[in-house]
Design a protein around this motif. Structure first.
Motif, PDB file in Angstrom:
ATOM      1  N   GLU A  87      -1.627  -0.633   7.220  1.00  0.00           N
ATOM      2  CA  GLU A  87      -2.910  -0.395   7.877  1.00  0.00           C
ATOM      3  C   GLU A  87      -2.667   0.352   9.189  1.00  0.00           C
ATOM      4  O   GLU A  87      -1.728   0.052   9.918  1.00  0.00           O
ATOM      5  CB  GLU A  87      -3.611  -1.736   8.149  1.00  0.00           C
ATOM      6  N   GLU A 108      -7.742   1.441   1.572  1.00  0.00           N
ATOM      7  CA  GLU A 108      -7.217   2.448   0.650  1.00  0.00           C
ATOM      8  C   GLU A 108      -7.902   3.789   0.872  1.00  0.00           C
ATOM      9  O   GLU A 108      -8.078   4.576  -0.057  1.00  0.00           O
ATOM     10  CB  GLU A 108      -7.369   1.947  -0.788  1.00  0.00           C
ATOM     11  N   ARG A 124       0.865  -1.169   0.000  1.00  0.00           N
ATOM     12  CA  ARG A 124       0.000   0.000   0.000  1.00  0.00           C
ATOM     13  C   ARG A 124       0.907   1.226   0.000  1.00  0.00           C
ATOM     14  O   ARG A 124       1.907   1.269   0.721  1.00  0.00           O
ATOM     15  CB  ARG A 124      -0.853  -0.033   1.259  1.00  0.00           C
ATOM     16  N   VAL A 183      -4.426   6.769  -1.308  1.00  0.00           N
ATOM     17  CA  VAL A 183      -3.771   5.530  -0.901  1.00  0.00           C
ATOM     18  C   VAL A 183      -4.061   4.519  -1.999  1.00  0.00           C
ATOM     19  O   VAL A 183      -5.217   4.334  -2.390  1.00  0.00           O
ATOM     20  CB  VAL A 183      -4.301   5.020   0.453  1.00  0.00           C
ATOM     21  N   GLU A 184      -3.005   3.894  -2.501  1.00  0.00           N
ATOM     22  CA  GLU A 184      -3.150   2.958  -3.617  1.00  0.00           C
ATOM     23  C   GLU A 184      -2.479   1.647  -3.287  1.00  0.00           C
ATOM     24  O   GLU A 184      -1.529   1.608  -2.514  1.00  0.00           O
ATOM     25  CB  GLU A 184      -2.495   3.532  -4.882  1.00  0.00           C
ATOM     26  N   ARG A 185      -2.984   0.597  -3.899  1.00  0.00           N
ATOM     27  CA  ARG A 185      -2.293  -0.696  -3.881  1.00  0.00           C
ATOM     28  C   ARG A 185      -1.434  -0.719  -5.132  1.00  0.00           C
ATOM     29  O   ARG A 185      -1.919  -0.453  -6.225  1.00  0.00           O
ATOM     30  CB  ARG A 185      -3.277  -1.855  -3.927  1.00  0.00           C
TER      31      ARG A 185
END
Length: 165
Positions: free
Chosen positions: A50, A76, A30, A151-153
């Protein structure tokens, strides 16, 4: 080229393509991303987990007192968990349940979760972004231009190629 050599080259190319495809398909880490709000150009990418704390701090332009907007990473999303400020002024929560704590007014918002957060860093306000224990100067990072924070994966490959100081 001999047939044996041709097969070896074809196998090498296939392995390279498959490994690159696998690297982009495997969910990576992440990443908190700061991008130019107009162009989408990525200015910063920082690995997060997280519950990582993200603090947007600045000097209130009228009151000239510090303001801290505190977020946590959940999936995210950026969940606004707390706002701390020293005096009431434009844009601060005047009609919310606020309590005093160590010289600050503290507001704990409910249901303020963002997929994307827009900020206009100001030279007078001196906007700073703290991710975990690392602080970034948003004004110099963006040249005082509007930014989006998401927030990105990211896949393993894209994470390896991202901008992280």
């Amino acid at each position: 080229m001999s047939q044996h050599r041709y097969k070896l080259v074809a196998l090498a190319v296939l392995l390279l393509v498959c490994s690159a495809g696998l690297a982009t398909a495997i969910p990576g880490e992440r990443v908190l991303v700061v991008s130019d709000a107009d162009t989408g150009e990525q200015l910063l990418a920082v690995s997060v987990e997280e519950n990582t704390t993200v603090n947007l701090s600045y000097m209130h332009s009228v009151e000239k007192t510090p303001v801290y907007d505190i977020y946590e990473i959940h999936g995210e999303r950026l969940d606004n968990t707390e706002m701390r400020f020293q005096s009431y002024g434009w844009g601060l929560p005047a009609r919310e349940d606020v309590h005093a704590e160590n010289g600050f007014f503290v507001f704990n918002p409910e249901n303020r979760s963002y997929d994307e957060l827009y900020v206009k860093p100001g030279r007078i306000a001196s906007h700073r972004l703290t991710v975990g224990d690392q602080t970034y100067d948003l004004v110099s990072l963006s040249d005082a231009q509007s930014v989006s924070i998401t927030v990105e994966r990211r896949s393993v490959l894209s994470t390896a190629l991202s901008l992280e100081p």
